[in-house]
Design a protein around this motif. Sequence first.
Motif, PDB file in Angstrom:
ATOM      1  N   PRO A 142       0.821  -1.215   0.000  1.00  0.00           N
ATOM      2  CA  PRO A 142       0.000   0.000   0.000  1.00  0.00           C
ATOM      3  C   PRO A 142       0.851   1.259   0.000  1.00  0.00           C
ATOM      4  N   THR A 143       0.291   2.317  -0.537  1.00  0.00           N
ATOM      5  CA  THR A 143       0.932   3.620  -0.488  1.00  0.00           C
ATOM      6  C   THR A 143       0.861   4.155   0.948  1.00  0.00           C
ATOM      7  N   ALA A 149      -2.713   5.047   1.771  1.00  0.00           N
ATOM      8  CA  ALA A 149      -3.583   3.898   1.997  1.00  0.00           C
ATOM      9  C   ALA A 149      -3.295   3.256   3.350  1.00  0.00           C
ATOM     10  N   PRO A 175      -8.722   2.218  -0.175  1.00  0.00           N
ATOM     11  CA  PRO A 175      -7.436   2.390  -0.872  1.00  0.00           C
ATOM     12  C   PRO A 175      -6.474   1.230  -0.664  1.00  0.00           C
ATOM     13  N   PRO A 234      -6.929  -0.952  -4.439  1.00  0.00           N
ATOM     14  CA  PRO A 234      -6.115   0.195  -4.855  1.00  0.00           C
ATOM     15  C   PRO A 234      -6.367   0.558  -6.311  1.00  0.00           C
TER      16      PRO A 234
END
Length: 842
Positions: A533-534, A537, A566, A570
């Motif tokens: 994940p970013t 997120a 997210p 995603p």
Amino acid sequence: MRAVLLGFALGVWWLQQQADLPGWRGWGMCFLIFSVAVMARRRFGVRVFVLAAIVAGFAYAALRAEVRLQPHLPVEYEQRDIEMTGFVRGLPEPQEEGTRFLFEVEANGAGLRDFPHIVRLLWAPTAPLVAPALRAGQRWTLTARLKRPHANANFLLRDGEVSLLEQGIRATGSVSLTRAPRRLHADAIGPRLAIDRWRAHIRDRIETVLGDAPHRGIIVALAVGAQASVSDDDWAVMRATGTSHLVAISGLHIGFVAGLAALACGFVWRRIAWRGLPGPLWLATPKVAAFGAASFAAVYAALAGFNVPAQRTLWMLLVFAVAYVGGRRPASSLVLAWALALVLIVDPWAVTSPGFWLSFCAVAAILHAIAAYGRRASKARVDDDDDWLAGLEARDPILPDEVESVSNQAARPIAATSKRKRLASAWRRAAFKLHAHIKSSARVQYAVTLALAPLTAYWFSQIPLIGPLANAIAIPWTSFVVTPATLAGLILPAPIDAPAFHLAHAALSVLCDALARFADAGPAWFLWHLPQPTPFALVAALAGSAWALAPRGWPLRFAAPLTWLPLLAPAPAPHVAAHGAFRITALDIGQGSALVVETEKHALLFDAGPGPESTHAGERIVAPYLLAAGLHSLDALVISHSDSDHSGGAPAVLQSIGVRQLLASLPSSDGLWSNAGKRGSDTLRCAAGQRWTWDSVEFRVLWPDAGPLTGKPNHQACVLKVTNAAGRVALFTADIEADVERTLLARDPSALRADVLIVPHHGSRTSSTEPFLDSVGPLAAVFQVGYRNRFHHPNPTVYARYRMRGIALTRSDEDGAARIDMGSDIVLERFRQTHARYWMSQ
């Protein structure tokens, strides 16, 4: 106080994100901010103290880093024989290739100042010399060939160099047998070495008792925290079921030992008398129990090697014990905050490890859940008791004879009636307590699972959906059966410790068999693979977890699952190439080759790096990177030839990633063909003339010719040309040498024209001839080579040949992984430049 302690931790974390340590200007700024914050404390209160704590944490971590980085190995002394005198530290790890151990240097024959204090060495057995049985504290004079601390540096994966820095390892290498090592008579002594010897003795006892038992590595890990003996099969099962934490001596195990110690100390102290007065009159029993618990926890944490979960639990117990003796009952959140700060004071680099985040977030989730449900539970406790007792009575109504008239009761034995009532009441209380315990455990498991799922996705790119059910069985079974039996084996002397260890292993075998059935019988989606994940997120999912665990009545609590979108769904990753373009990711896997090619909707892996015969790069780097990048399936896996540094990691990739087609230049007898076929992959020999198009990107095979494979593997290597819609070309040449280069030039020099060249044979002197480079005319070239590799790739003359042509160069030993975006323009990104940290190449 909580905010101040958290501010200190934030400052420590901030330092670990820096590319450089602060210079004199940075130190001056820290001093100025800290001074202003302290002077403004009366006006702004605790908010200024938080700012001061952040600066203090940053400065403290920077100072520790300066001290830790001061010992170093000069570049000119790498791979030179250096005589050293020192002693063995820690637990030496016997491996197939030799014994790996830590060596604390007391003197070096090169006469260097600031020489590394701790080095990690491999003692490989070489006839006629055999690697001795190494023990902590043994003094040796030996010769070693060292390298500066270096690890593979890849996008989306953890940087291994910070792990070396955390352990204080400032050089790595191997024992050189050009001069025979000499064992010195006087062994080193000290508390740490005594603990290491004790841990080694326990490990030897367990391995002697259990022999070749399949799960003995887990018993060793539970006893002394050494995980090197855990088998690959056990790791695979525990990763698939989300129970990997059970292998470590965790806070749960230390808390269990501390609880037993508190009970035992309290029991003994109540029965001790001194000068005619019982012990409780000298010192309150709860205080003795608190310090007893902390002391035994310290001993068990020492056995664990003081890993982060052990440290966290130990500090929490010590803080609570000190506060309790002082007549205070600190809030659990304050105790956790103190433990957080103390862990980082001892080890500022702990914030870079997954265990740190998983351990503290798990405890924070438990405390948050208790705080959320505690008030509601306390208010409704009486009602719950009445409801449950009423429900039990409705299912088991009171007998008519218990409500008879007084005259009829006189005919019944009053004592029997009273006994029956007491027994019924006891059963009802037990049933209520069991219900409350199950309900509380379910809430805790729910809170921990919800809080740790985002972190698990971030660190390991997966969420085991079977984890809550598996842990509901595994945690109590390990805590109340396996761990107590292991502890009994530690306490009992040999040979009567054998039954306890065998009992522990038998109980563990039952658990592992059950977990294996969970992993095998469940559908594939039980292990949910997610791209890394970013930061947005991750933070959103963690905030959503806290929101979902809030007390009933919290505003919009029903909307908390939306914050997970997210993470779970995603948007298309921003690095995926546009239509007609592609991206090349040259992974840093040491000496070998592994390149990922991504178009708009397809992905190809060209070679898979070394396997178990070398660095396990396929399992450690290639497969984890593909999963972290969201590439759960490959449209094609190209294995250029049979050399292990190109094909060794392919089985690990096939096991972890779905592969639609295997395109390889391998002998028909190679086991990789059958391996891929069993997993449903199409198989095809790599041959010149093959071509296909994905998303307006053309792939074309230039070599080898169709027909039987001839010559050595390098002569058979597959050559692949990739052309995008804008006419930009990348040429993958594997390990071809001068003879193949000449053949390709004789056929069609224009077909070799490329903007990006994956350098043939890692830049060896047998390839990259002048005519070949002139025909290719690359703008950028990628060297995939291992740091200080034994082949001395790239050859200095060949490397100079590229530099003289003004080609943009990247090499994995210096730059780490590289990304090349091939659109209308060419964009080259080097990992160690864009993700620089102060410890890299130091």
